[in-house]
Scaffold this motif. Structure first.
Motif, PDB file in Angstrom:
ATOM      1  N   LEU A  91       0.825  -1.204   0.000  1.00 23.29           N
ATOM      2  CA  LEU A  91       0.000   0.000   0.000  1.00 23.29           C
ATOM      3  C   LEU A  91       0.859   1.253   0.000  1.00 23.29           C
ATOM      4  CD1 LEU A  91      -2.799  -0.916   2.578  1.00 23.29           C
ATOM      5  CD2 LEU A  91      -2.967  -0.869   0.082  1.00 23.29           C
ATOM      6  N   LYS A  92       1.989   1.183   0.704  1.00 20.94           N
ATOM      7  CA  LYS A  92       2.916   2.312   0.733  1.00 20.94           C
ATOM      8  C   LYS A  92       4.271   1.816   1.202  1.00 20.94           C
ATOM      9  CE  LYS A  92       1.762   3.802   5.460  1.00 20.94           C
ATOM     10  NZ  LYS A  92       1.365   4.956   6.326  1.00 20.94           N
ATOM     11  N   GLY A  93       5.273   2.658   1.027  1.00 21.43           N
ATOM     12  CA  GLY A  93       6.613   2.290   1.454  1.00 21.43           C
ATOM     13  C   GLY A  93       7.629   2.459   0.350  1.00 21.43           C
ATOM     14  N   TYR A 108       4.353  -1.290   3.671  1.00 20.34           N
ATOM     15  CA  TYR A 108       3.105  -1.728   4.285  1.00 20.34           C
ATOM     16  C   TYR A 108       2.382  -2.634   3.288  1.00 20.34           C
ATOM     17  CZ  TYR A 108       3.490   1.595   8.164  1.00 20.34           C
ATOM     18  OH  TYR A 108       3.894   2.266   9.298  1.00 20.34           O
ATOM     19  N   TYR A 109       2.202  -3.901   3.643  1.00 18.57           N
ATOM     20  CA  TYR A 109       1.585  -4.854   2.734  1.00 18.57           C
ATOM     21  C   TYR A 109       0.097  -4.555   2.533  1.00 18.57           C
ATOM     22  CZ  TYR A 109       5.577  -7.904   2.194  1.00 18.57           C
ATOM     23  OH  TYR A 109       6.806  -8.407   1.860  1.00 18.57           O
ATOM     24  N   ASN A 110      -0.395  -4.953   1.375  1.00 19.67           N
ATOM     25  CA  ASN A 110      -1.773  -4.728   0.988  1.00 19.67           C
ATOM     26  C   ASN A 110      -2.630  -5.920   1.439  1.00 19.67           C
ATOM     27  OD1 ASN A 110      -4.209  -4.258  -0.270  1.00 19.67           O
ATOM     28  ND2 ASN A 110      -3.358  -4.037  -2.325  1.00 19.67           N
ATOM     29  N   PRO A 111      -3.564  -5.735   2.381  1.00 15.95           N
ATOM     30  CA  PRO A 111      -4.394  -6.856   2.833  1.00 15.95           C
ATOM     31  C   PRO A 111      -5.180  -7.516   1.698  1.00 15.95           C
ATOM     32  CG  PRO A 111      -4.605  -4.994   4.326  1.00 15.95           C
ATOM     33  CD  PRO A 111      -3.835  -4.499   3.135  1.00 15.95           C
ATOM     34  N   GLN A 112      -5.567  -6.743   0.690  1.00 23.36           N
ATOM     35  CA  GLN A 112      -6.301  -7.318  -0.439  1.00 23.36           C
ATOM     36  C   GLN A 112      -5.432  -8.296  -1.226  1.00 23.36           C
ATOM     37  OE1 GLN A 112      -7.761  -3.611  -2.363  1.00 23.36           O
ATOM     38  NE2 GLN A 112      -9.794  -4.467  -2.041  1.00 23.36           N
ATOM     39  N   PHE A 113      -4.167  -7.967  -1.350  1.00 26.14           N
ATOM     40  CA  PHE A 113      -3.238  -8.876  -2.021  1.00 26.14           C
ATOM     41  C   PHE A 113      -3.182 -10.207  -1.290  1.00 26.14           C
ATOM     42  CE2 PHE A 113       1.021 -10.708  -2.226  1.00 26.14           C
ATOM     43  CZ  PHE A 113       1.219 -10.828  -3.597  1.00 26.14           C
ATOM     44  N   LEU A 114      -3.066 -10.151   0.025  1.00 24.81           N
ATOM     45  CA  LEU A 114      -2.961 -11.376   0.824  1.00 24.81           C
ATOM     46  C   LEU A 114      -4.283 -12.135   0.860  1.00 24.81           C
ATOM     47  CD1 LEU A 114      -0.882  -9.880   3.770  1.00 24.81           C
ATOM     48  CD2 LEU A 114      -0.034 -11.241   1.852  1.00 24.81           C
ATOM     49  N   GLU A 115      -5.380 -11.421   0.884  1.00 28.90           N
ATOM     50  CA  GLU A 115      -6.698 -12.063   0.877  1.00 28.90           C
ATOM     51  C   GLU A 115      -6.910 -12.840  -0.419  1.00 28.90           C
ATOM     52  OE1 GLU A 115     -11.451 -10.829   1.172  1.00 28.90           O
ATOM     53  OE2 GLU A 115      -9.883  -9.321   1.461  1.00 28.90           O
ATOM     54  N   ARG A 116      -6.497 -12.250  -1.541  1.00 29.15           N
ATOM     55  CA  ARG A 116      -6.629 -12.917  -2.833  1.00 29.15           C
ATOM     56  C   ARG A 116      -5.666 -14.102  -2.939  1.00 29.15           C
ATOM     57  NH1 ARG A 116      -8.783 -15.594  -6.568  1.00 29.15           N
ATOM     58  NH2 ARG A 116      -7.838 -15.444  -8.628  1.00 29.15           N
ATOM     59  N   ARG A 159       3.751  -7.216  19.614  1.00 28.66           N
ATOM     60  CA  ARG A 159       4.514  -6.693  20.751  1.00 28.66           C
ATOM     61  C   ARG A 159       4.489  -5.171  20.692  1.00 28.66           C
ATOM     62  NH1 ARG A 159       8.586  -9.684  23.115  1.00 28.66           N
ATOM     63  NH2 ARG A 159       8.964  -7.747  24.259  1.00 28.66           N
ATOM     64  N   THR A 160       3.489  -4.572  21.307  1.00 28.96           N
ATOM     65  CA  THR A 160       3.272  -3.132  21.168  1.00 28.96           C
ATOM     66  C   THR A 160       4.456  -2.318  21.689  1.00 28.96           C
ATOM     67  OG1 THR A 160       2.049  -3.136  23.269  1.00 28.96           O
ATOM     68  CG2 THR A 160       0.781  -3.318  21.238  1.00 28.96           C
ATOM     69  N   ASP A 161       5.113  -2.803  22.724  1.00 32.23           N
ATOM     70  CA  ASP A 161       6.252  -2.069  23.251  1.00 32.23           C
ATOM     71  C   ASP A 161       7.365  -1.952  22.217  1.00 32.23           C
ATOM     72  OD1 ASP A 161       6.562  -4.852  23.412  1.00 32.23           O
ATOM     73  OD2 ASP A 161       7.966  -4.727  25.095  1.00 32.23           O
ATOM     74  N   ILE A 162       7.663  -3.055  21.550  1.00 36.33           N
ATOM     75  CA  ILE A 162       8.721  -3.047  20.540  1.00 36.33           C
ATOM     76  C   ILE A 162       8.258  -2.321  19.287  1.00 36.33           C
ATOM     77  CG2 ILE A 162      10.181  -4.513  19.087  1.00 36.33           C
ATOM     78  CD1 ILE A 162      10.156  -6.579  21.298  1.00 36.33           C
ATOM     79  N   MET A 163       7.004  -2.474  18.914  1.00 34.95           N
ATOM     80  CA  MET A 163       6.466  -1.775  17.760  1.00 34.95           C
ATOM     81  C   MET A 163       6.619  -0.264  17.916  1.00 34.95           C
ATOM     82  SD  MET A 163       3.082  -4.191  17.534  1.00 34.95           S
ATOM     83  CE  MET A 163       2.073  -3.044  16.600  1.00 34.95           C
ATOM     84  N   GLU A 164       6.247   0.242  19.079  1.00 38.90           N
ATOM     85  CA  GLU A 164       6.316   1.684  19.324  1.00 38.90           C
ATOM     86  C   GLU A 164       7.750   2.188  19.308  1.00 38.90           C
ATOM     87  OE1 GLU A 164       4.273   2.147  22.999  1.00 38.90           O
ATOM     88  OE2 GLU A 164       2.273   1.786  22.127  1.00 38.90           O
ATOM     89  N   SER A 165       8.645   1.462  19.933  1.00 38.07           N
ATOM     90  CA  SER A 165      10.051   1.878  19.963  1.00 38.07           C
ATOM     91  C   SER A 165      10.686   1.815  18.578  1.00 38.07           C
ATOM     92  CB  SER A 165      10.842   1.005  20.939  1.00 38.07           C
ATOM     93  OG  SER A 165      10.400   1.198  22.267  1.00 38.07           O
ATOM     94  N   ILE A 218       2.582  -3.923  12.759  1.00 39.74           N
ATOM     95  CA  ILE A 218       2.363  -2.493  12.542  1.00 39.74           C
ATOM     96  C   ILE A 218       1.436  -2.258  11.359  1.00 39.74           C
ATOM     97  CG2 ILE A 218       3.483  -0.329  11.867  1.00 39.74           C
ATOM     98  CD1 ILE A 218       5.956  -1.294  13.469  1.00 39.74           C
ATOM     99  N   ASP A 219       1.643  -2.991  10.266  1.00 36.46           N
ATOM    100  CA  ASP A 219       0.776  -2.740   9.094  1.00 36.46           C
ATOM    101  C   ASP A 219      -0.518  -3.558   9.138  1.00 36.46           C
ATOM    102  OD1 ASP A 219       1.222  -5.324   8.017  1.00 36.46           O
ATOM    103  OD2 ASP A 219       2.792  -4.639   6.658  1.00 36.46           O
ATOM    104  N   GLY A 220      -0.696  -4.399  10.174  1.00 36.02           N
ATOM    105  CA  GLY A 220      -1.960  -5.084  10.388  1.00 36.02           C
ATOM    106  C   GLY A 220      -2.158  -6.358   9.595  1.00 36.02           C
ATOM    107  N   THR A 221      -1.088  -6.932   9.062  1.00 33.52           N
ATOM    108  CA  THR A 221      -1.235  -8.140   8.246  1.00 33.52           C
ATOM    109  C   THR A 221      -0.625  -9.384   8.889  1.00 33.52           C
ATOM    110  OG1 THR A 221       0.814  -7.668   7.018  1.00 33.52           O
ATOM    111  CG2 THR A 221      -1.246  -6.797   6.098  1.00 33.52           C
TER     112      THR A 221
END
Length: 246
Positions: A91-93, A108-116, A159-165, A218-221
């Motif tokens: 999606l971006k990057g 950031y990976y495209n969820p539609q790509f992975l869904e297909r 791991r939200t702590d590591i994601m944020e850092s 982070i990108d939700g995939t």
């Protein structure tokens, strides 16, 4: 650390999802031909591929992703995967026409790509002949690597702590060896990497695979990738999965 760790995983999942899908389409036939050629001629393609550190930005072509992707992309490139699935991979990057191994950010990976991709993969793995023709490639080039991906999921995903850092390190813009986001992730998962090495896995991959799950969280995939990984491993490495559940 860039999202190139995900590139080889996407290649693996697509490469294993060929000849039984979209049987009547010209695209499927062309893709099937490319993948089977890749599987049967991997060694010769590898011999004729430039795996120098100058070309792949890595001193370890036998470990991790970059060397494998450089070999594979002769047949299965980023653009080819997008044409097959019908959606952009990202999606971006930083990754545009090709993978940018030297970017300080990540894609950031495209969820539609992975869904297909998932139904394509699921149907393909029911083709016993194709599985037989790709098993050697899996066993020799991918098995240990995907096992490390699997094992690292539980220590890194969400791991939200590591994601944020990690995002703060990227935002800060300091990408020097001992202060940038890559080094931060390396140290965050040092215990995992050293434990993996003690159990016979590649320590470099032990350091890098957890970072893939951080970026996917982070990108939700992360759950989509994990389910795709399970589809592949249930076909090629079911005994290993059974051992892990015990």
């Amino acid at each position: 650390m860039t999202s190139n760790k995900g590139i080889i995983l996407v290649f693996i999942l697509i490469a294993l999802a060929s000849c039984s899908t979209m049987k009547n389409s010209v695209v499927s036939a062309a893709f099937s031909d490319r993948v089977l050629k890749l599987a049967s001629h991997w060694d010769s393609i590898k011999t004729n591929t430039d795996l120098s550190s100058e070309n792949i930005s890595s001193w370890l072509p036998e470990s991790g992703i970059r060397g494998k992707y450089e070999i594979a992309r002769k047949q299965v490139s980023l653009n080819f995967m997008e044409q097959l699935v019908g959606h952009p991979v990202f999606l971006k990057g930083p990754h545009q026409e090709e993978v940018d191994f030297n970017s300080g950010s990540f894609g950031y990976y495209n969820p539609q790509f992975l869904e297909r991709l998932k139904p394509i993969l699921g149907e393909a793995l029911q083709n016993k002949l194709f599985v037989e023709n790709t098993r050697t490639l899996y066993d020799e080039e991918l098995k240990q690597y995907l096992r490390t991906f699997f094992l690292s999921y539980n220590v890194a995903a969400n791991r939200t702590d590591i994601m944020e850092s990690y995002l703060k390190h990227i935002e800060h813009g300091d990408h020097k060896s001992f202060s940038g986001p890559s080094f931060y992730l390396q140290e965050a998962f040092r215990d995992f990497a050293e434990s993996a090495e003690e159990n016979g896995y590649n320590v470099y991959e032990g350091f890098t695979c957890p970072g893939f799950w951080i970026r996917r969280s982070i990108d939700g995939t992360e759950s989509q990738f994990y389910n795709l990984l399970l589809l592949v491993m249930e076909t090629y490495d079911a005994d290993f999965l059974e051992q892990q559940t015990k």
